[in-house]
Design a protein around this motif. Sequence first.
Motif, PDB file in Angstrom:
ATOM      1  N   TRP A 249       0.819  -1.230   0.000  1.00 20.94           N
ATOM      2  CA  TRP A 249       0.000   0.000   0.000  1.00 20.94           C
ATOM      3  C   TRP A 249       0.845   1.269   0.000  1.00 20.94           C
ATOM      4  O   TRP A 249       0.318   2.349  -0.283  1.00 20.94           O
ATOM      5  CB  TRP A 249      -0.977   0.016   1.178  1.00 20.94           C
ATOM      6  CG  TRP A 249      -0.348   0.108   2.544  1.00 20.94           C
ATOM      7  CD1 TRP A 249      -0.029  -0.928   3.368  1.00 20.94           C
ATOM      8  CD2 TRP A 249       0.045   1.297   3.243  1.00 20.94           C
ATOM      9  NE1 TRP A 249       0.547  -0.465   4.526  1.00 20.94           N
ATOM     10  CE2 TRP A 249       0.596   0.907   4.468  1.00 20.94           C
ATOM     11  CE3 TRP A 249      -0.012   2.666   2.934  1.00 20.94           C
ATOM     12  CZ2 TRP A 249       1.098   1.804   5.400  1.00 20.94           C
ATOM     13  CZ3 TRP A 249       0.485   3.581   3.873  1.00 20.94           C
ATOM     14  CH2 TRP A 249       1.024   3.140   5.088  1.00 20.94           C
ATOM     15  N   ALA A 250       2.154   1.153   0.287  1.00 25.72           N
ATOM     16  CA  ALA A 250       2.957   2.375   0.466  1.00 25.72           C
ATOM     17  C   ALA A 250       4.077   2.490  -0.561  1.00 25.72           C
ATOM     18  O   ALA A 250       5.059   3.189  -0.312  1.00 25.72           O
ATOM     19  CB  ALA A 250       3.524   2.410   1.882  1.00 25.72           C
ATOM     20  N   SER A 251       3.929   1.800  -1.696  1.00 30.96           N
ATOM     21  CA  SER A 251       4.963   1.862  -2.738  1.00 30.96           C
ATOM     22  C   SER A 251       4.408   2.534  -3.983  1.00 30.96           C
ATOM     23  O   SER A 251       3.200   2.495  -4.240  1.00 30.96           O
ATOM     24  CB  SER A 251       5.423   0.450  -3.129  1.00 30.96           C
ATOM     25  OG  SER A 251       6.056  -0.195  -2.056  1.00 30.96           O
ATOM     26  N   PRO A 252       5.310   3.094  -4.803  1.00 27.70           N
ATOM     27  CA  PRO A 252       4.883   3.533  -6.135  1.00 27.70           C
ATOM     28  C   PRO A 252       4.409   2.319  -6.931  1.00 27.70           C
ATOM     29  O   PRO A 252       4.867   1.190  -6.684  1.00 27.70           O
ATOM     30  CB  PRO A 252       6.162   4.120  -6.749  1.00 27.70           C
ATOM     31  CG  PRO A 252       7.158   4.214  -5.633  1.00 27.70           C
ATOM     32  CD  PRO A 252       6.739   3.280  -4.562  1.00 27.70           C
ATOM     33  N   ALA A 253       3.519   2.549  -7.894  1.00 25.22           N
ATOM     34  CA  ALA A 253       2.864   1.464  -8.628  1.00 25.22           C
ATOM     35  C   ALA A 253       3.808   0.362  -9.138  1.00 25.22           C
ATOM     36  O   ALA A 253       3.487  -0.828  -9.009  1.00 25.22           O
ATOM     37  CB  ALA A 253       2.038   2.047  -9.776  1.00 25.22           C
TER      38      ALA A 253
ATOM     39  N   GLU B 253       3.419  -4.974  -7.618  1.00 26.05           N
ATOM     40  CA  GLU B 253       3.207  -6.363  -8.039  1.00 26.05           C
ATOM     41  C   GLU B 253       4.155  -7.322  -7.315  1.00 26.05           C
ATOM     42  O   GLU B 253       3.728  -8.380  -6.831  1.00 26.05           O
ATOM     43  CB  GLU B 253       3.390  -6.485  -9.553  1.00 26.05           C
ATOM     44  CG  GLU B 253       2.985  -7.864 -10.064  1.00 26.05           C
ATOM     45  CD  GLU B 253       3.016  -7.956 -11.587  1.00 26.05           C
ATOM     46  OE1 GLU B 253       2.937  -6.888 -12.252  1.00 26.05           O
ATOM     47  OE2 GLU B 253       3.125  -9.074 -12.103  1.00 26.05           O
ATOM     48  N   ALA B 254       5.427  -6.937  -7.229  1.00 27.31           N
ATOM     49  CA  ALA B 254       6.397  -7.797  -6.540  1.00 27.31           C
ATOM     50  C   ALA B 254       6.027  -7.945  -5.063  1.00 27.31           C
ATOM     51  O   ALA B 254       6.108  -9.038  -4.488  1.00 27.31           O
ATOM     52  CB  ALA B 254       7.798  -7.230  -6.686  1.00 27.31           C
ATOM     53  N   ALA B 255       5.612  -6.825  -4.439  1.00 25.98           N
ATOM     54  CA  ALA B 255       5.234  -6.857  -3.024  1.00 25.98           C
ATOM     55  C   ALA B 255       4.027  -7.773  -2.810  1.00 25.98           C
ATOM     56  O   ALA B 255       3.982  -8.555  -1.851  1.00 25.98           O
ATOM     57  CB  ALA B 255       4.937  -5.443  -2.533  1.00 25.98           C
ATOM     58  N   ARG B 256       3.037  -7.649  -3.730  1.00 28.39           N
ATOM     59  CA  ARG B 256       1.853  -8.510  -3.620  1.00 28.39           C
ATOM     60  C   ARG B 256       2.254  -9.980  -3.712  1.00 28.39           C
ATOM     61  O   ARG B 256       1.764 -10.824  -2.964  1.00 28.39           O
ATOM     62  CB  ARG B 256       0.857  -8.165  -4.717  1.00 28.39           C
ATOM     63  CG  ARG B 256      -0.406  -9.004  -4.669  1.00 28.39           C
ATOM     64  CD  ARG B 256      -1.336  -8.664  -5.832  1.00 28.39           C
ATOM     65  NE  ARG B 256      -0.707  -8.907  -7.115  1.00 28.39           N
ATOM     66  CZ  ARG B 256      -0.820  -8.119  -8.201  1.00 28.39           C
ATOM     67  NH1 ARG B 256      -1.536  -7.015  -8.152  1.00 28.39           N
ATOM     68  NH2 ARG B 256      -0.204  -8.426  -9.323  1.00 28.39           N
TER      69      ARG B 256
ATOM     70  N   PHE C  42      -5.177  -1.551  -2.649  1.00 24.28           N
ATOM     71  CA  PHE C  42      -3.976  -1.011  -3.315  1.00 24.28           C
ATOM     72  C   PHE C  42      -3.221  -2.101  -4.082  1.00 24.28           C
ATOM     73  O   PHE C  42      -2.513  -1.804  -5.043  1.00 24.28           O
ATOM     74  CB  PHE C  42      -3.053  -0.329  -2.296  1.00 24.28           C
ATOM     75  CG  PHE C  42      -3.604   0.969  -1.792  1.00 24.28           C
ATOM     76  CD1 PHE C  42      -3.694   2.072  -2.641  1.00 24.28           C
ATOM     77  CD2 PHE C  42      -4.065   1.093  -0.485  1.00 24.28           C
ATOM     78  CE1 PHE C  42      -4.227   3.271  -2.184  1.00 24.28           C
ATOM     79  CE2 PHE C  42      -4.598   2.293  -0.028  1.00 24.28           C
ATOM     80  CZ  PHE C  42      -4.682   3.382  -0.878  1.00 24.28           C
ATOM     81  N   GLY C  43      -3.361  -3.350  -3.648  1.00 22.59           N
ATOM     82  CA  GLY C  43      -2.601  -4.441  -4.280  1.00 22.59           C
ATOM     83  C   GLY C  43      -3.359  -5.137  -5.406  1.00 22.59           C
ATOM     84  O   GLY C  43      -2.762  -5.914  -6.152  1.00 22.59           O
TER      85      GLY C  43
ATOM     86  N   VAL D 116      -8.612   2.237   8.897  1.00 20.51           N
ATOM     87  CA  VAL D 116      -7.277   1.834   8.438  1.00 20.51           C
ATOM     88  C   VAL D 116      -7.041   2.336   7.012  1.00 20.51           C
ATOM     89  O   VAL D 116      -5.973   2.887   6.691  1.00 20.51           O
ATOM     90  CB  VAL D 116      -7.129   0.297   8.517  1.00 20.51           C
ATOM     91  CG1 VAL D 116      -5.874  -0.162   7.775  1.00 20.51           C
ATOM     92  CG2 VAL D 116      -7.090  -0.167   9.967  1.00 20.51           C
ATOM     93  N   TYR D 117      -8.065   2.185   6.159  1.00 21.50           N
ATOM     94  CA  TYR D 117      -7.919   2.613   4.764  1.00 21.50           C
ATOM     95  C   TYR D 117      -7.673   4.126   4.684  1.00 21.50           C
ATOM     96  O   TYR D 117      -6.783   4.580   3.955  1.00 21.50           O
ATOM     97  CB  TYR D 117      -9.168   2.226   3.967  1.00 21.50           C
ATOM     98  CG  TYR D 117      -9.119   2.693   2.532  1.00 21.50           C
ATOM     99  CD1 TYR D 117      -8.242   2.097   1.622  1.00 21.50           C
ATOM    100  CD2 TYR D 117      -9.933   3.734   2.085  1.00 21.50           C
ATOM    101  CE1 TYR D 117      -8.177   2.540   0.307  1.00 21.50           C
ATOM    102  CE2 TYR D 117      -9.872   4.180   0.775  1.00 21.50           C
ATOM    103  CZ  TYR D 117      -8.995   3.580  -0.111  1.00 21.50           C
ATOM    104  OH  TYR D 117      -8.927   4.024  -1.405  1.00 21.50           O
TER     105      TYR D 117
END
Lengths: 226, 226
Positions: free
Chosen positions: A119-123, A127-130, A175-176, A211-212
Amino acid sequence: MEGGKKQPSVVLLNCSASMFGCRVRIALARKGIAYEEKPENLGAKSPLLLSSNPVHGKIPVLIVDGKPICESLVILEFIDEAFPCEPSLLPSDPFARAHDRFWASFVDSKIAPPAMKVWASPAPAVEAARGELVAAMRTLEAELGEKRYFGGDAVGFVDVALVPFTAWFATYERFGGFSVAEECPTLAAWAARCRDENECVAASLPETEFVYQFACGMRKHFGLDG
Amino acid sequence: MEGGKKQPSVVLLNCSASMFGCRVRIALARKGIAYEEKPENLGAKSPLLLSSNPVHGKIPVLIVDGKPICESLVILEFIDEAFPCEPSLLPSDPFARAHDRFWASFVDSKIAPPAMKVWASPAPAVEAARGELVAAMRTLEAELGEKRYFGGDAVGFVDVALVPFTAWFATYERFGGFSVAEECPTLAAWAARCRDENECVAASLPETEFVYQFACGMRKHFGLDG
């Protein structure tokens, strides 16, 4: 602090949206320990927070009879040891205790970092984080297996360490661009069970929408959204 | 595993240069627990390592009566609980235990990452890593203060968690271009004291030159040196 003695003064420095602070809320509620929560504004930390956790300056801090304890898993262990009333968070057998500590550490090292990045990364980094987050969730599903809780028949140390992240599931999903229930149905069912069957969990978790909105505010602060 | 019972079989899967494995060696030596060490080649991990730590595939793993325990700080806690003979690694008071766990966690989060970067990064990243490492070492110096050991008058949990890094000091110095003794004289004196006054430490630490050669080999493996 054994039964019969006067309960010490217990203060929790916290931020409502924090997974780590929520762990402490749940542990205190599960043990039936009365406490006062002092909300912290992480943009303008209180002198009490900075003097109680001078090394990291982070919440949660549990202050017991004036003495601060920092780091959420350290606080959970402290609560189990300083308030040895039932239910215990950790089991009594040394192998089982090591097993629970291993999985709580897994939550910190393999769930928390990609969960934040989702949720806290540039676009381009999402994908890698997800992928990392879903892989770690599946590892936890395999560990849960057929058990009702990571602690067996009741909420234990690993459940308390993990369940606060479930209040963030909807934020990770939005966000993911994924669904926890579709990717990890066993974990989604466990999350619902924790909340539906445990007042100490239900009463301690922040609302999904809160939270959102918190995450949206942080994204603006990070310069990710206009 | 109390006194009088037969000691269980204890096997340590380890890599000699590992700070994390060394923690376990020291803890076992300090408690006088006999064990067999099985060296692992991290380039070709054994089936026993992969089946004992399927989640991370990392050393150290302590296998006690066939049951594996993973993650070095989890193993230290296990040793204290499963072998409750003196000396204890952790103190008995819950506040003091939390204090020791906090500082051991600090070693993992604030010493280990920049320490790795100092010797295993391309040149441009070294200066920042050295700054982080020295800052964290100074924080530990402030915590040590006038005490002989982090554990007080004797080696305790935090000492066991931190002292294996001292076998790497010369390697950090050579790749990082700094002197621990000049930057952190109190910590350097503590490191010498740990080794000079504690056979369990002296006999468990790898040789400085062995560590340096190990690091040189890893740098080649990472493509940092020709």
